[in-house]
Design a protein around this motif. Structure first.
Motif, PDB file in Angstrom:
ATOM      1  N   GLY A   7      25.881 -27.856 -37.953  1.00 51.12           N
ATOM      2  CA  GLY A   7      24.531 -28.361 -38.213  1.00 51.12           C
ATOM      3  C   GLY A   7      23.852 -28.837 -36.954  1.00 51.12           C
ATOM      4  N   GLY A   8      22.878 -29.703 -37.151  1.00 53.68           N
ATOM      5  CA  GLY A   8      22.131 -30.228 -36.016  1.00 53.68           C
ATOM      6  C   GLY A   8      21.352 -31.457 -36.423  1.00 53.68           C
ATOM      7  N   ALA A   9      20.907 -32.192 -35.421  1.00 49.98           N
ATOM      8  CA  ALA A   9      20.152 -33.417 -35.679  1.00 49.98           C
ATOM      9  C   ALA A   9      19.188 -33.666 -34.527  1.00 49.98           C
ATOM     10  N   ASP A  10      18.106 -34.297 -34.826  1.00 48.79           N
ATOM     11  CA  ASP A  10      17.236 -34.835 -33.777  1.00 48.79           C
ATOM     12  C   ASP A  10      16.599 -36.117 -34.265  1.00 48.79           C
ATOM     13  N   CYS A  26      14.872 -25.161 -30.908  1.00 48.93           N
ATOM     14  CA  CYS A  26      14.645 -24.917 -32.338  1.00 48.93           C
ATOM     15  C   CYS A  26      15.716 -24.054 -32.986  1.00 48.93           C
ATOM     16  N   THR A  27      16.582 -23.396 -32.206  1.00 52.91           N
ATOM     17  CA  THR A  27      17.667 -22.618 -32.809  1.00 52.91           C
ATOM     18  C   THR A  27      19.018 -23.336 -32.685  1.00 52.91           C
ATOM     19  N   THR A  58      11.602 -30.066 -37.361  1.00 48.89           N
ATOM     20  CA  THR A  58      12.678 -31.027 -37.095  1.00 48.89           C
ATOM     21  C   THR A  58      13.571 -30.575 -35.931  1.00 48.89           C
ATOM     22  N   MET A  59      13.046 -29.695 -35.116  1.00 46.25           N
ATOM     23  CA  MET A  59      13.662 -29.317 -33.829  1.00 46.25           C
ATOM     24  C   MET A  59      15.108 -28.838 -33.984  1.00 46.25           C
ATOM     25  N   VAL A  88       5.893 -32.285 -34.746  1.00 47.44           N
ATOM     26  CA  VAL A  88       7.300 -32.576 -34.454  1.00 47.44           C
ATOM     27  C   VAL A  88       7.850 -33.495 -35.557  1.00 47.44           C
ATOM     28  N   GLY A  89       9.113 -33.293 -35.890  1.00 51.52           N
ATOM     29  CA  GLY A  89       9.744 -34.120 -36.914  1.00 51.52           C
ATOM     30  C   GLY A  89      11.162 -34.494 -36.514  1.00 51.52           C
ATOM     31  N   GLU A  90      11.811 -35.245 -37.396  1.00 53.50           N
ATOM     32  CA  GLU A  90      13.179 -35.689 -37.123  1.00 53.50           C
ATOM     33  C   GLU A  90      14.043 -35.427 -38.351  1.00 53.50           C
ATOM     34  N   GLY A  91      15.351 -35.466 -38.164  1.00 54.20           N
ATOM     35  CA  GLY A  91      16.246 -35.314 -39.304  1.00 54.20           C
ATOM     36  C   GLY A  91      17.571 -34.724 -38.896  1.00 54.20           C
TER      37      GLY A  91
END
Lengths: 85, 414
Positions: free
Chosen positions: B192-195, B167-168, B340-341, B235-238
């Motif tokens: 940034g980040g994505a999952d 999550c970080t 969004t993890m 849980v989510g995505e993005g």
């Protein structure tokens, strides 16, 4: 397996899966179609399906000198003939 | 050498929208992006939580096969938001490939859907003579797949940092990118980040009894950060990406300054890998203020991590109260889209900038009755028109990793 038949199958793969546009039999695969080492490995998997058997490590390494579609067709013909002996 | 660092572009793909206007509309109108869990043909039947923060709108990707062939779904998200910010920034290709632009980008664990495909090959096709792991499967699924697909697509030759701290992940990416620019190692960073859509993450939290299960028939009513009736995370995505630049050069090229990053802190609880830790979190928040050289009462808004777990929200409220008292407005943005993890830190920072720029703070969605154990802080209960000068974005991860980013409104940067 006739060369024409192999050519038809390879062109279909290159156009459909590798998104080649207007492939020419003597085009340089890398320079004119952006074909790289990752693509070569993927294509060998497709060639195994055409041949109907698994390629050996040595046979796969021989493929690394391929530069054109004609080279691909020559390669398949040679391997197929070696296996049919 | 210490330099000022500003955010000049951002883009986010979220369960509540992709375009900035769509996201702002969802925040203003209280529209949730939480939807029923999709059947994945594998785990869904065993999972009790049947909700997911879902990106259910089409995205018109326009990537050549040359780039697509090494990308799993998570890299599609990452490259799309990176492409957005580079297209808008208009940086020269000479600078992009100069080695002075780096990438700090991550995901929780690469591409779970590609990993699943690999495992299927292991367990299902052993008898098939010609099957093998595809040459590109590793490139699509590896843990730094987002970062290096971005470098490949745009010819970026600078540093690569690929945080993968659950999550970080993306808050670290932004924080580490900020430090790269601040201390002169790079002049700009894409961070940034994505999952991607992933039921494995749901199963993990579900088995830990940390997922929401009581609102399966009303997905939009969960998660419920700080609410008495909260029952866990969703849980989510993005994906989210920001462009960080050194202030003077950004100003010189006439870039639109969205915000200045004025502080970042990151530490570890040094113990339990799951339980929230009041001392660790409190220390992070204080370290960020110290690094920014500001007092707690200068912070107007806190984007809380607020996953809506039973204990997490209580500990976070206690930490906020200990550091800030009851002054800043507090919103848990996960209430709109779930967790969004690996993307959450970047997305929550971007949403905070959107709200700053538009002069409002959105309330925590589904916060109907505040849990008295979370009641000592200033929850945003309704859409509030307010000018925000300084905001804190805090995130905490499994593994005991804590982060806090402090940003100043771009209109106040001079």
């Amino acid at each position: 397996m006739q060369r024409e038949d192999i050519k038809r199958q390879i062109l279909t793969i290159l156009e459909d899966s590798f998104e080649f546009e207007n492939p020419g039999l003597n085009d340089n695969l890398r320079d004119e179609h952006g074909f790289d080492s990752i693509d070569a490995i993927e294509l060998l998997g497709e060639i195994e399906k055409i041949l109907g058997f698994s390629l050996t490590r040595a046979e796969k390494e021989k493929a690394m000198t391929i530069r054109t579609i004609n080279d691909i067709l020559d390669y398949i013909e040679v391997i197929a003939s070696e296996h049919s002996r | 050498m210490e330099r000022r660092v500003v955010i000049t572009e951002c883009s986010a793909i979220t369960p509540i929208g992709y375009a900035k206007d769509d996201i702002i509309k969802s925040l203003k109108e209280g529209i949730s992006g939480v939807k029923p869990l999709r059947d994945d043909g594998l785990l869904t039947d065993y999972i009790h939580s049947r909700v997911f923060g879902t990106v259910d709108y089409p995205i018109a990707y326009d990537f050549k096969r040359l780039y697509r062939k090494t990308m799993g779904p998570v890299a599609f998200y990452a490259c799309q938001v990176a492409k957005d910010i580079l297209a808008r920034a208009g940086l020269s290709q000479e600078f992009i490939s100069s080695g002075r632009l780096g990438v700090a980008f991550g995901s929780t664990h690469g591409s779970p859907s590609i990993q699943r495909h690999i495992y299927k090959t292991f367990f299902s096709n052993l008898k098939s003579e010609f099957s093998s792991i595809g040459a590109v499967d590793y490139l699509k699924s590896m843990v730094h797949t987002t970062a290096v697909n971005i470098t490949r697509m745009f010819g970026i030759t600078g540093r690569v940092i690929a945080s993968s701290t659950a999550c970080t992940t993306s808050s670290q990416s932004i924080g580490f990118g900020y430090e790269m620019v601040k201390y002169g190692m790079q002049d700009a960073m894409i961070c940034g980040g994505a999952d991607e859509y992933d039921t494995t993450a749901v199963a993990v939290f579900d088995n830990l009894l940390a997922c929401s299960v009581a609102y399966n028939d009303k997905p939009e009513c969960t998660p419920r950060p700080f609410d008495r009736k909260r029952d866990g995370l969703v849980v989510g995505e993005g994906a989210g990406a920001v462009l960080l630049e050194e202030y003077e050069s950004a100003k010189k090229r006439g870039a639109n300054i969205l915000a200045e990053v004025i502080g970042f802190a990151c530490n570890n609880n040094g113990g339990d890998l799951i339980l929230p830790n009041i001392d660790g979190i409190t220390t992070t928040l204080r370290l960020a203020l110290e690094e920014a050289g500001i007092k707690a009462d200068e912070v107007d808004f806190v984007s809380a991590h607020a996953t809506a777990t039973k204990m997490g929200d209580v500990i976070e409220s206690q930490a906020i109260a200990a550091v800030y008292g009851d002054s800043p407005l507090i919103t848990g943005l996960k209430s709109y889209m779930g967790h969004t993890m690996g993307a959450c830190g970047a997305i929550e920072l971007i949403l905070t900038m959107y709200m700053m720029e538009s002069g409002f703070i959105a309330p925590t969605l589904n916060l109907e009755s505040v849990d008295e154990r979370c009641g000592m802080i200033n929850h945003t209960r309704k859409l509030t028109a307010v000018d925000t000068n300084i905001a804190a974005i805090q995130n905490f991860a499994f593994g005991g990793v804590n982060t806090c980013l402090l940003i100043k409104n771009g209109s106040a940067v001079s």
